[in-house]
Design a protein around this motif. Sequence first.
Motif, PDB file in Angstrom:
ATOM      1  N   THR A  24     -86.874 -20.201  42.595  1.00  0.00           N
ATOM      2  CA  THR A  24     -86.696 -21.800  42.082  1.00  0.00           C
ATOM      3  C   THR A  24     -87.390 -21.806  40.691  1.00  0.00           C
ATOM      4  O   THR A  24     -86.820 -22.489  39.657  1.00  0.00           O
ATOM      5  CB  THR A  24     -87.001 -22.960  42.943  1.00  0.00           C
ATOM      6  N   ASP A  27     -85.419 -20.189  38.200  1.00  0.00           N
ATOM      7  CA  ASP A  27     -84.286 -20.529  37.964  1.00  0.00           C
ATOM      8  C   ASP A  27     -84.774 -21.886  36.788  1.00  0.00           C
ATOM      9  O   ASP A  27     -83.827 -21.972  35.834  1.00  0.00           O
ATOM     10  CB  ASP A  27     -83.608 -21.271  39.032  1.00  0.00           C
ATOM     11  N   GLU A  28     -85.587 -22.607  37.199  1.00  0.00           N
ATOM     12  CA  GLU A  28     -85.930 -23.624  36.393  1.00  0.00           C
ATOM     13  C   GLU A  28     -86.490 -23.176  35.100  1.00  0.00           C
ATOM     14  O   GLU A  28     -86.100 -23.889  33.897  1.00  0.00           O
ATOM     15  CB  GLU A  28     -86.887 -24.452  36.964  1.00  0.00           C
ATOM     16  N   GLU A  76     -79.102 -24.965  39.601  1.00  0.00           N
ATOM     17  CA  GLU A  76     -79.828 -25.758  38.750  1.00  0.00           C
ATOM     18  C   GLU A  76     -78.912 -26.811  37.905  1.00  0.00           C
ATOM     19  O   GLU A  76     -79.349 -27.742  37.902  1.00  0.00           O
ATOM     20  CB  GLU A  76     -80.653 -24.964  37.687  1.00  0.00           C
TER      21      GLU A  76
END
Length: 133
Positions: A24, A27-28, A76
């Motif tokens: 995560t 991805d961010e 996302e």
Amino acid sequence: GADPLNKGSSPFGISALKHIESVTLADEFLVNEKVDIESINSALLSEACSARLIGSLGWTDEARKEALASWLQEMEIAPREATSDGKVHYNGNLARAALMCYNVVDGTRDSGADSSLLRVMYQGQKKEPLILN
């Protein structure tokens, strides 16, 4: 202390939730920093896809780039747009876990998959002769 060679039951060497949390964050970062996926070198691309259980050794860089771009769109970009008004909740950890599970199942059908075991499990369900490369 913890033995780094003893990974327990997790294929990642860490808990599944910790792995998903690290994906995560990555991805961010990729989305927030507007990283051009086309500019990611082959080794990093392979590592990024492997962390998301995308693809296999037989995949080309182009296939990996396409799959990673799709992952980022679904995990996302689209959720940010859908939840921007605050009326819809998105559980990114659950979504990532579900998509990783899908990627594992999809990998069982991929003759170029990293794991012979996955292919054997899938082929066993087809009731055809087992083929190990």
